[in-house]
Design a protein around this motif. Structure first.
Motif, PDB file in Angstrom:
ATOM      1  N   ALA A 247     -52.837  -0.040  -9.895  1.00  0.00           N
ATOM      2  CA  ALA A 247     -52.826  -1.514 -10.284  1.00  0.00           C
ATOM      3  C   ALA A 247     -53.812  -1.753 -11.455  1.00  0.00           C
ATOM      4  O   ALA A 247     -53.528  -2.433 -12.198  1.00  0.00           O
ATOM      5  CB  ALA A 247     -53.004  -2.050  -9.120  1.00  0.00           C
TER       6      ALA A 247
ATOM      7  N   MET B  24     -53.113  -2.924 -15.169  1.00  0.00           N
ATOM      8  CA  MET B  24     -53.688  -4.355 -15.652  1.00  0.00           C
ATOM      9  C   MET B  24     -54.687  -3.860 -16.926  1.00  0.00           C
ATOM     10  O   MET B  24     -54.553  -4.614 -18.021  1.00  0.00           O
ATOM     11  CB  MET B  24     -54.763  -4.903 -14.718  1.00  0.00           C
ATOM     12  CG  MET B  24     -54.209  -5.405 -13.513  1.00  0.00           C
ATOM     13  SD  MET B  24     -55.401  -6.054 -12.202  1.00  0.00           S
ATOM     14  CE  MET B  24     -54.302  -6.210 -10.823  1.00  0.00           C
TER      15      MET B  24
ATOM     16  N   ALA C 253     -52.106  -3.883  -5.971  1.00  0.00           N
ATOM     17  CA  ALA C 253     -53.478  -3.960  -5.671  1.00  0.00           C
ATOM     18  C   ALA C 253     -53.801  -4.470  -4.219  1.00  0.00           C
ATOM     19  O   ALA C 253     -54.468  -3.999  -3.579  1.00  0.00           O
ATOM     20  CB  ALA C 253     -54.144  -4.758  -6.768  1.00  0.00           C
ATOM     21  N   GLY C 254     -53.019  -5.471  -3.957  1.00  0.00           N
ATOM     22  CA  GLY C 254     -52.985  -6.233  -2.460  1.00  0.00           C
ATOM     23  C   GLY C 254     -52.539  -5.313  -1.455  1.00  0.00           C
ATOM     24  O   GLY C 254     -52.952  -5.149  -0.332  1.00  0.00           O
TER      25      GLY C 254
ATOM     26  N   MET D 182     -47.873  -8.481 -14.596  1.00  0.00           N
ATOM     27  CA  MET D 182     -49.301  -8.832 -13.749  1.00  0.00           C
ATOM     28  C   MET D 182     -49.282  -9.302 -12.444  1.00  0.00           C
ATOM     29  O   MET D 182     -50.149  -8.714 -11.574  1.00  0.00           O
ATOM     30  CB  MET D 182     -49.919 -10.124 -14.775  1.00  0.00           C
ATOM     31  CG  MET D 182     -50.503  -9.970 -16.032  1.00  0.00           C
ATOM     32  SD  MET D 182     -51.517  -8.192 -16.062  1.00  0.00           S
ATOM     33  CE  MET D 182     -52.912  -8.894 -15.243  1.00  0.00           C
ATOM     34  N   ILE D 183     -48.027  -9.783 -12.103  1.00  0.00           N
ATOM     35  CA  ILE D 183     -47.887 -10.207 -10.766  1.00  0.00           C
ATOM     36  C   ILE D 183     -47.540  -8.993  -9.871  1.00  0.00           C
ATOM     37  O   ILE D 183     -47.986  -8.711  -8.703  1.00  0.00           O
ATOM     38  CB  ILE D 183     -46.612 -11.232 -10.624  1.00  0.00           C
ATOM     39  CG1 ILE D 183     -47.006 -12.584 -11.336  1.00  0.00           C
ATOM     40  CG2 ILE D 183     -45.987 -11.248  -9.210  1.00  0.00           C
ATOM     41  CD1 ILE D 183     -45.673 -13.563 -11.214  1.00  0.00           C
TER      42      ILE D 183
ATOM     43  N   CYS E 206     -48.704  -5.762 -10.717  1.00  0.00           N
ATOM     44  CA  CYS E 206     -50.187  -5.258 -10.402  1.00  0.00           C
ATOM     45  C   CYS E 206     -50.782  -5.695  -9.400  1.00  0.00           C
ATOM     46  O   CYS E 206     -51.519  -5.064  -8.609  1.00  0.00           O
ATOM     47  CB  CYS E 206     -50.673  -5.354 -11.873  1.00  0.00           C
ATOM     48  SG  CYS E 206     -50.145  -4.166 -13.203  1.00  0.00           S
ATOM     49  N   TYR E 207     -50.980  -7.171  -9.522  1.00  0.00           N
ATOM     50  CA  TYR E 207     -51.808  -7.832  -8.230  1.00  0.00           C
ATOM     51  C   TYR E 207     -51.158  -7.526  -6.891  1.00  0.00           C
ATOM     52  O   TYR E 207     -52.032  -7.319  -5.910  1.00  0.00           O
ATOM     53  CB  TYR E 207     -51.705  -9.140  -8.377  1.00  0.00           C
ATOM     54  CG  TYR E 207     -52.723  -9.678  -9.577  1.00  0.00           C
ATOM     55  CD1 TYR E 207     -54.168  -9.549  -9.423  1.00  0.00           C
ATOM     56  CD2 TYR E 207     -52.458 -10.213 -10.801  1.00  0.00           C
ATOM     57  CE1 TYR E 207     -55.097  -9.906 -10.243  1.00  0.00           C
ATOM     58  CE2 TYR E 207     -53.444 -10.576 -11.667  1.00  0.00           C
ATOM     59  CZ  TYR E 207     -54.698 -10.341 -11.451  1.00  0.00           C
ATOM     60  OH  TYR E 207     -55.772 -10.444 -12.539  1.00  0.00           O
ATOM     61  N   SER E 208     -49.943  -7.275  -6.622  1.00  0.00           N
ATOM     62  CA  SER E 208     -49.006  -7.052  -5.624  1.00  0.00           C
ATOM     63  C   SER E 208     -49.532  -5.680  -5.333  1.00  0.00           C
ATOM     64  O   SER E 208     -49.705  -5.228  -4.024  1.00  0.00           O
ATOM     65  CB  SER E 208     -47.580  -7.281  -5.731  1.00  0.00           C
ATOM     66  OG  SER E 208     -47.224  -8.538  -5.998  1.00  0.00           O
TER      67      SER E 208
ATOM     68  N   THR F 265     -54.683   0.793  -5.462  1.00  0.00           N
ATOM     69  CA  THR F 265     -55.562  -0.266  -6.253  1.00  0.00           C
ATOM     70  C   THR F 265     -55.601   0.522  -7.699  1.00  0.00           C
ATOM     71  O   THR F 265     -56.196  -0.256  -8.606  1.00  0.00           O
ATOM     72  CB  THR F 265     -56.736  -0.250  -5.398  1.00  0.00           C
ATOM     73  OG1 THR F 265     -57.496   0.854  -5.226  1.00  0.00           O
ATOM     74  CG2 THR F 265     -56.501  -1.124  -4.219  1.00  0.00           C
TER      75      THR F 265
END
Length: 207
Positions: free
Chosen positions: A126, A130, A169-170, A162-163, A165-167, A123
């Motif tokens: 990520a 971001m 983080a998830g 961005m996708i 980074c969110y992945s 995280t």
């Protein structure tokens, strides 16, 4: 007893020896199959999860390195270059950890091997990615976008980052959930049990 009867008895004895030999071979094969260890389904899940988590990390690493290669530090900005180098190094370490590469004691590093802290580091990477994206000014964004379009002929790189980074983080959140519910204890127990059975099988097979 006639000669023919002697020959028949000899043939019967040879057939019995052959049958006994075949039975022993078949029994040995059955024992070998039974001894052969198999990974538990949960262990397969953990290993698969650790492998596939490296995919968004690799994408993020490439998207971080690409502007550093094709754009000069003067145009990109010194601070942006330093942040990208820092994030790239950080993500590379996480990829090596996910692949369980024995590099500079990564396997023995508790901070990197514990699920909860590993998730926190995911995280963190990520969020850095971001923040680096949002802090880039419009001129630098257009320069980076033009570089992607001219060099790779793609126009989705900013959205892809961005996708990604969110992945990441998830994935980090999932790792932290695994750590909270102590699933790493289960994973390590299954892994140690599989390795032990595999060593026993290989030792018995070589004996």
């Amino acid at each position: 007893m006639s000669k023919a009867e002697w020959e028949d008895n000899d043939d019967d004895d040879e057939n019995e020896v052959e049958d006994t030999s075949l039975l022993r071979k078949n029994r040995a094969r059955r024992i070998k199959v039974v001894r052969s260890p198999r990974k538990h389904c949960l262990l397969n899940f953990f290993h698969g999860f650790e492998f596939f988590t490296s995919i968004p990390l690799l994408v993020l690493l490439l998207l971080q390195l690409f502007p550093l290669i094709f754009i000069s530090t003067q145009d990109l900005g010194f601070l942006q270059s330093i942040i990208r180098i820092y994030v790239s190094f950080f993500v590379l370490i996480l990829v090596l950890v996910e692949w369980r590469v024995p590099f500079f004691g990564l396997r023995e590093n508790t901070l990197l091997q514990t699920f909860f802290t590993r998730g926190f580091l995911h995280t963190f990477a990520a969020v850095l990615g971001m923040e680096e994206t949002y802090s880039t000014d419009e001129i630098q964004k257009r320069l980076i976008q033009n570089t992607y379009e001219t060099q790779l002929n793609i126009d989705w790189a900013p959205y892809g980052k961005m996708i990604t980074c969110y992945s990441v983080a998830g994935i980090g959140c999932l790792y932290m959930i695994f750590g909270i519910f102590c699933l790493q204890i289960l994973r390590n127990s299954l892994d140690d049990d599989y390795k032990k059975k595999k060593q026993e099988y290989e030792g018995a097979d070589n004996a």
